[in-house]
Write an enzyme that holds these catalytic residues in place. Structure first.
Site, PDB file in Angstrom:
ATOM      1  N   GLU A  64       4.441  -6.080   3.648  1.00  4.33           N
ATOM      2  CA  GLU A  64       3.548  -5.671   4.801  1.00  4.33           C
ATOM      3  C   GLU A  64       5.176  -6.000   6.163  1.00  4.33           C
ATOM      4  O   GLU A  64       5.338  -6.828   5.997  1.00  4.33           O
ATOM      5  CB  GLU A  64       1.896  -5.654   5.943  1.00  4.33           C
ATOM      6  CG  GLU A  64       1.221  -5.569   4.765  1.00  4.33           C
ATOM      7  CD  GLU A  64       0.756  -4.037   5.544  1.00  4.33           C
ATOM      8  OE1 GLU A  64       1.629  -3.508   6.042  1.00  4.33           O
ATOM      9  OE2 GLU A  64      -0.245  -3.783   4.899  1.00  4.33           O
TER      10      GLU A  64
ATOM     11  N   ASP B  31       0.425   4.235   0.873  1.00  2.37           N
ATOM     12  CA  ASP B  31      -0.421   5.307   1.954  1.00  2.37           C
ATOM     13  C   ASP B  31      -0.319   5.135   3.582  1.00  2.37           C
ATOM     14  O   ASP B  31       0.582   3.834   3.635  1.00  2.37           O
ATOM     15  CB  ASP B  31      -2.038   5.285   2.783  1.00  2.37           C
ATOM     16  CG  ASP B  31      -2.858   4.228   2.551  1.00  2.37           C
ATOM     17  OD1 ASP B  31      -2.180   2.925   1.963  1.00  2.37           O
ATOM     18  OD2 ASP B  31      -3.502   3.808   3.701  1.00  2.37           O
TER      19      ASP B  31
ATOM     20  N   HIS C 278       1.001  -1.270  -0.150  1.00  4.94           N
ATOM     21  CA  HIS C 278      -0.014   0.046  -0.276  1.00  4.94           C
ATOM     22  C   HIS C 278       1.037   0.977  -0.431  1.00  4.94           C
ATOM     23  O   HIS C 278       2.090   0.749   0.776  1.00  4.94           O
ATOM     24  CB  HIS C 278      -0.933  -0.388   1.368  1.00  4.94           C
ATOM     25  CG  HIS C 278      -0.338  -0.250   2.518  1.00  4.94           C
ATOM     26  ND1 HIS C 278       0.039   0.974   2.893  1.00  4.94           N
ATOM     27  CD2 HIS C 278      -0.105  -1.107   3.386  1.00  4.94           C
ATOM     28  CE1 HIS C 278       0.628   0.817   4.646  1.00  4.94           C
ATOM     29  NE2 HIS C 278       0.349  -0.571   4.907  1.00  4.94           N
TER      30      HIS C 278
ATOM     31  N   ASP D  31       6.158   0.625   7.324  1.00  6.88           N
ATOM     32  CA  ASP D  31       5.279   0.735   6.933  1.00  6.88           C
ATOM     33  C   ASP D  31       4.537   1.031   5.800  1.00  6.88           C
ATOM     34  O   ASP D  31       3.947   2.082   6.218  1.00  6.88           O
ATOM     35  CB  ASP D  31       4.346   0.266   8.202  1.00  6.88           C
ATOM     36  CG  ASP D  31       2.801  -0.685   7.572  1.00  6.88           C
ATOM     37  OD1 ASP D  31       2.370  -0.685   7.166  1.00  6.88           O
ATOM     38  OD2 ASP D  31       1.869   0.299   8.511  1.00  6.88           O
TER      39      ASP D  31
ATOM     40  N   GLU E 169      -4.828   1.699   1.942  1.00  9.61           N
ATOM     41  CA  GLU E 169      -5.311   0.442   3.200  1.00  9.61           C
ATOM     42  C   GLU E 169      -5.482   0.819   4.142  1.00  9.61           C
ATOM     43  O   GLU E 169      -5.832  -0.290   4.632  1.00  9.61           O
ATOM     44  CB  GLU E 169      -3.810  -0.557   2.624  1.00  9.61           C
ATOM     45  CG  GLU E 169      -3.601  -1.709   3.228  1.00  9.61           C
ATOM     46  CD  GLU E 169      -3.334  -2.214   4.811  1.00  9.61           C
ATOM     47  OE1 GLU E 169      -3.295  -2.892   5.524  1.00  9.61           O
ATOM     48  OE2 GLU E 169      -2.259  -0.423   5.783  1.00  9.61           O
TER      49      GLU E 169
HETATM   50 ZN   LIG Z   1       0.834  -1.536   6.364  1.00 13.67          ZN
END
Ligand SMILES: [Zn+2]
Length: 406
Positions: A191, A104, A102, A134, A168
């Site tokens: 992730e 974001d 992701h 992340d 996400e």
């Molecule tokens: Zn994440």
């Protein structure tokens, strides 16, 4: 859906940006790429005040992907202006591998950071910045792995797809919007898992139960209908249901091996001497793999209605959070076996939800495996350990190669 050359209005197109460049244009170094990704804010938040477009980040990723020979497609996420998914494909044909992440990040509290969250700071063998763990570094690592394989001329025949999604961290609108593609045999989501493969997680949904009765003086209960009395019945029913669910469903793979149902918030009434007219209870339920959210929600509503059948109360349900399904990739899936070999760790389970169920729904055996640590995610002074970078690049190059042979 739009292709790069007809990108969103007001933004320059990739064709403009790459015009005049040499065909064998190289991408920046790994650290430069991570730095550039961190420098572009791409916060997603349910609070419109903090929510930002991920367009500039997706544009940058698409530029690098194009330089490596990927065919790029930038897809606006329906009903989410300023939000885009990137689908970059290298090679053609059936099967292949999706590397997914992701774009974001969560919002940040500037007062708690010791450095600028949007500046990559290298200190004590760590890289600090919002989204390092992340999970922006994962994209830079993926592209570095592809560049290495490409330089060695050992890129496999099968398609390799980079998927970068929007939102996400809020409602998974980007992953939910994927229909029909990407289409591949396997997927890896980068992730933060501390370089350990994960093949299972629980699902989650949240529901508000609102009861409406009639207020009146407390001295005569017949004058009203107490929503609080009704909620007492509902809570008893929910705790009975929880007991049944936990007796019927267990999975020893999880630290908490049963589905959970939490009564998290309650509000009702205004005075001890008035009959309570309105009461709201909010719950969250986390199912194990194999338990369908739609069925659970229907059962919840049926049981609540039944418990109040003779109460005369009006019942209203609100899906506070539509939900993310649980996910499980079989232990004998090839991508599980390959990543277990490469990491020397047995595939495990985590307590948080990811976009994996949406990739599973598209037919891909999906593993979650990334270089960051979940302890650093969503925290001030987020960082990624530099000792994670080379091992993750190696895992990716070998995974791409080995999937290409399947
Ligand atoms: Zn994440």
């Amino acid at each position: 859906m739009t292709f790069l050359t007809v990108m969103k209005s007001g933004s320059f197109t990739l064709a403009d940006r790459t015009r005049g460049r040499e065909k064998d244009m190289k991408i920046p170094s790994l650290l430069d790429m991570i730095g550039e990704l961190i420098a572009i804010p791409s916060i997603s938040s349910t609070n419109p005040q903090y929510d930002q477009s991920n367009g500039p980040l997706v544009d940058l990723l698409a530029t690098w992907c194009s330089d490596l020979g990927f065919a790029c497609e930038i897809m606006p996420v329906p009903d989410h202006p300023g939000k885009f998914n990137l689908l970059a494909t290298l090679g053609e044909g059936d099967g292949g591998l999706v590397l997914a992440g992701h774009t974001d990040t969560v919002p940040y509290d500037l007062n708690s950071w010791q450095t600028d969250p949007f500046e990559l700071v290298q200190r004590d063998n760590r890289l600090y910045g919002l989204g390092t763990s992340d999970m922006k570094a994962f994209f830079a690592l993926s592209l570095t792995a592809v560049e290495q394989l490409s330089a060695d001329n050992v890129l496999p025949e099968r398609p390799l797809i980079l998927l970068a999604t929007a939102n996400e961290e809020t409602n998974m609108a980007g992953a939910r919007a994927l229909t029909g593609k990407p289409s591949a045999r396997y997927a890896l989501i980068g992730e933060p898992t501390g370089l350990k493969p994960i093949r299972m997680h629980k699902g989650i949904f949240m529901e508000a139960i609102c009861l409406h009765g009639k207020s009146g003086h407390s001295s005569n209960p017949d004058r009203g209908k107490s929503a609080l009395d009704g909620m007492y019945q509902v809570m008893g029913e929910l705790l009975r249901w929880r007991k049944e669910l936990q007796a019927e469903h267990t999975n020893a793979f999880f630290e908490t091996p049963v589905p959970t149902l939490n009564l998290g918030y309650i509000r009702g009434g205004d005075s001890p001497n008035r009959i309570c007219a309105d009461c709201e209870l909010d719950i969250d339920l986390r199912p194990l793999p194999g338990m369908a959210i739609e069925e659970l929600r229907a059962t919840l509503r049926r049981r609540v209605r039944k418990s109040l059948a003779t109460s005369g109360l009006e019942i209203e349900f609100k899906a506070l959070f539509g939900g993310i399904p649980a996910m499980e990739t079989p232990a004998d899936a090839e991508i599980v076996k390959i990543t277990e070999r490469l990491t020397k760790h047995a595939a495990g389970a985590v307590a948080y939800a990811t976009e994996a169920p949406y990739l599973r729904a598209l037919g891909m055996d999906t593993i979650i495996l990334g270089p960051g640590d979940i302890e650093q995610a969503h925290q001030p002074d987020e960082f990624i350990g530099m000792e994670r970078l080379q091992p993750m690049t190696d895992i990716l190059t070998q995974l791409i190669t080995q999937v290409g042979r399947l």
